[in-house]
Design an enzyme around this catalytic site. Structure first.
Site, mmCIF file in Angstrom:
data_model
loop_
_atom_site.group_PDB
_atom_site.id
_atom_site.type_symbol
_atom_site.label_atom_id
_atom_site.label_comp_id
_atom_site.label_asym_id
_atom_site.label_seq_id
_atom_site.Cartn_x
_atom_site.Cartn_y
_atom_site.Cartn_z
ATOM 1 C CG ASP A 171 -2.220 0.762 0.955
ATOM 2 O OD1 ASP A 171 -2.231 1.597 0.034
ATOM 3 O OD2 ASP A 171 -3.207 0.529 1.659
ATOM 4 C CD GLU B 97 -20.069 6.369 4.620
ATOM 5 O OE1 GLU B 97 -19.913 5.503 5.505
ATOM 6 O OE2 GLU B 97 -21.030 6.357 3.830
#
Length: 701
Positions: free
Chosen positions: A243, A451
């Site tokens: 990542d 979110e």
């Protein structure tokens, strides 16, 4: 892809690596990899996104967010969407190549799908996933991957990449350096299965490592996770990528090594082939200092070059996908598919008869709420740029008869208790138009701006996660006020996750869950509301009553989580969704009463549509062990979306394999256990149901 080509590409990759200097090899291990002209290797940026459409590279078809695609429970549709995305990705790639544009988000290696399990509704990135169930997740992901990668015997159309390996599902604020403590049972029963199936069944080309560690194993620097589990056990033969920025975390967050060269060496030796970021620039230093053997770099570069060969990026003049033209990007056929997906993703949660709206009797509609005319909720995150959009307001105006008066009011701010003036400064206007309209549609919920991923969502104090399940601001007050003045109020919740909708369930005449629905989401919702499309979505997550019912967010144990282990009342259950049709399932039977290892049992049934409305329903089969302690209450093991014409029936036969009855014990051992099992067949989760079939499994005692 035929095995002989894989072997051929591997040999070619090894030959190229032999001709490279150390510096050239290291240059291939960064997401922005350099070209090597003498070896006919071009510049290439590995980082591209395609979560629900080709992302971040200009105009493209924007499909519903992944959580909405999961709500379709439609694997065939998911496969078509994957094919569409890879077509648009190739069309864009071919254009960029002709312009010598090798920049960010211009490649064919798509870092999607996100197959982490949405274990807790507070996780901000949950809407990027296929929900809380590992079987649903795996089935949808496999269909997507096969669509993305294509079925050519030699070449990949594009390369999918499953992420984030492994057990990454919040909290966002501490994801760099967080240690997920997980039992062996939970790991092999919940967190790992989707990865295993995507590798073994879909042959996914890439795996992205997570930021976190799992039981003290750093996901991007663990031999146990990468080499032993993925390479050896799963026979993963693609490339492994960190990542973005995760290699730095080995040094700065985990403090597992003394300097960056040692941290990068640790990742490479574990099997992390590619670094999203810049940490791997120190690998030459690591080799020269004796911290890392060059053979590990060679191994990584072979994996990366092999993927490039598969994509036709090297020696790929005969790759048929090179002929895909830009006219196929953002085309009308893909827009229709996006609309179809949006329609099937919408879930009808409550209907007392107000829906569908009758254009002959409804003469005025009030469209109210902070999400009624908002484009951000259409696009979600990791999105492309849509060439056209329909908000809910625009969709209703488009579909409504020209004689129907459509009024609009914001009602309230999404987050704050005022929009520009004092507390509740938009309530009176909303109340007025609702009182003077035949129907009120109140559009509340969340937004991908609040979110989402750490750093993207602007509720940065909690890293993109939700503090609780409550609707933000004064949205509940808006619902109460509108329901008080209009008995025909429909609440549309637009969010990527479950929220507390108890007020809407109690007061409104209709409740609809609209996940972030893509570019044409407003049009899809209007088609549902006016009945030209029959709702067919099913919830891929549980809608709990409140945060108080949930375990601590940082606790990765599955006890008390998801439909499998949650034993309290819920508002809306996983797999739930209403229709305008009246479906009935009957004549359920098993082909045999007993099965053993490698055997199968057929589940036959009849599904009837006892109404005057054509529609889809989703057959769901759950299995529960009858006499083995510590197992899930029941588990989804098969589903199929079926279209049934009005006033007609269909006979179906679905197959359960012995592997569907495998259980995981406390030591993480997966086995077929001797005993009796219950089989529930219906179109939703079998809460409080006793109409099950029983089958005996002849496995291990």
């Amino acid at each position: 892809m035929q095995k002989r080509y894989i072997i051929e590409f591997e040999e070619k990759a090894k030959e190229l690596v032999k001709q490279m200097t150390l510096e050239e090899k290291v240059s291939q291990m960064l997401n922005q990899s350099k070209g090597i002209e003498r070896l006919k290797i071009k510049n290439y940026n590995w980082w591209n996104e395609s979560l629900h459409g080709v992302a971040r590279a200009g105009v493209a078809t924007v499909f519903p967010q992944a959580i909405g695609l999961a709500a379709t429970f439609n694997k065939d549709l998911m496969h078509s969407i994957g094919k569409c995305i890879s077509t648009e990705g190739r069309a864009k790639f071919n254009l960029y190549q002709s312009q010598n544009d090798y920049g960010l988000y211009k490649g064919l290696t798509f870092w999607a799908p996100n197959i982490n399990i949405f274990r807790d509704p507070r996780w901000g990135r949950g809407h990027e996933t296929f929900g809380e169930d590992c079987h649903l997740t795996a089935e949808m992901a496999i269909s997507y991957i096969k669509g993305i990668q294509g079925n050519h015997p030699k070449y990949l159309k594009a390369a999918a990449c499953v992420k984030h390996f492994v057990a990454h599902s919040g909290p966002e604020g501490t994801r760099h350096g967080f240690n997920s403590k997980i039992s062996k049972k939970d790991f092999y029963e919940t967190y790992f299965p989707a990865f295993y199936r995507c590798i073994t069944e879909a042959k996914v080309e890439g795996v992205m490592g997570a930021y976190n560690s799992v039981n003290d194993e750093i996901c991007c620097a663990s031999k146990k996770l990468i080499r032993e589990l993925l390479r050896d056990k799963c026979k993963f033969d693609g490339y492994y990528v960190s990542d973005c920025g995760a290699i730095y975390d080995i040094l700065t967050a985990f403090r597992a090594r003394e300097n960056l060269a040692e941290a990068a060496a640790m990742a490479v030796e574990a099997g992390c082939d590619l670094n999203c970021g810049g940490a791997y620039v120190v690998l030459c230093e690591a080799v020269r200092r004796g911290v890392l053997e060059e053979k590990y770099i060679d191994e990584c570069v072979v994996h990366l070059l092999k993927t490039k060969f598969k994509l036709g990026l090297i020696d790929g003049d005969n790759c048929p996908y090179n002929k895909i033209g830009y006219e196929l990007n953002d085309c009308e056929a893909h827009h229709k598919l996006s609309l179809q997906a949006a329609e099937q993703s919408i879930v009808l949660l409550k209907n007392n008869g107000v829906l569908p709206l009758d254009k002959k009797t409804v003469k005025s509609i009030a469209i109210i709420g902070p999400n009624a005319d908002d484009r951000d909720v259409l696009k979600a995150n990791y999105n492309g740029t849509p060439s056209k959009t329909y908000t809910i307001l625009e969709g209703v105006r488009q579909v409504a008869d020209k004689f129907i008066k459509v009024r609009y009011a914001e009602g309230c701010h999404l987050l704050k208790n005022n929009s520009q003036g004092e507390y509740g400064d938009r309530l009176a206007e909303a109340e007025f138009i609702a009182k003077n309209s035949d129907v009120a549609i109140v559009c509340v919920g969340l937004s991908p701006l609040i979110e989402g991923e750490q750093g993207d969502a602007y509720n940065s104090d909690i890293g993109g996660d939700k503090p609780n399940l409550k609707l933000p601001g004064i949205q509940e007050e808006l619902i109460k006020r509108i329901c008080a003045v209009n008995k025909n109020t429909i609440v549309v919740n637009v969010s990527g996750s479950a929220v507390d909708l108890r007020i809407a369930e109690e007061l409104a005449s209709g409740v609809i869950q609209c996940f972030y629905p893509g570019m044409l989401g407003g049009l899809a919702l209007a088609n549902i509301v006016f009945g030209s499309t029959n709702p067919s979505g099913k919830l891929p997550v549980t809608f709990y009553n409140s945060t108080e019912d949930l375990p601590d967010f940082e606790d990765y144990s599955m006890k008390g989580r998801t439909y499998k282990y949650f034993d309290k009342p819920v508002l809306y259950k996983f797999g739930y969704g209403l229709s305008y049709s009246k479906f009935e399932i009957s004549n359920v039977a098993l082909s045999k009463k007993e099965i053993a290892q490698n055997q199968e049992v057929d589940v036959s049934l009849t599904i009837s549509n006892n109404s005057d409305i054509d529609g889809y329903d989703t057959i769901q089969i759950y299995i529960a062990s009858n006499n083995i302690e510590g197992q899930p209450i029941y588990q989804l093991r098969k589903f199929k979306k079926v279209f049934v014409n009005q006033n007609s029936s269909k006979n179906l036969k679905l197959k359960l394999r012995a592997s569907d009855f495998l259980i995981v014990d406390d030591e993480g051992m997966v086995s077929l256990r001797d005993g009796d099992y219950k089989i529930y067949v219906g179109d939703s989760q079998p809460v409080d149901r006793e109409d099950y079939l029983k089958v005996s499994i002849k496995g291990e005692k």
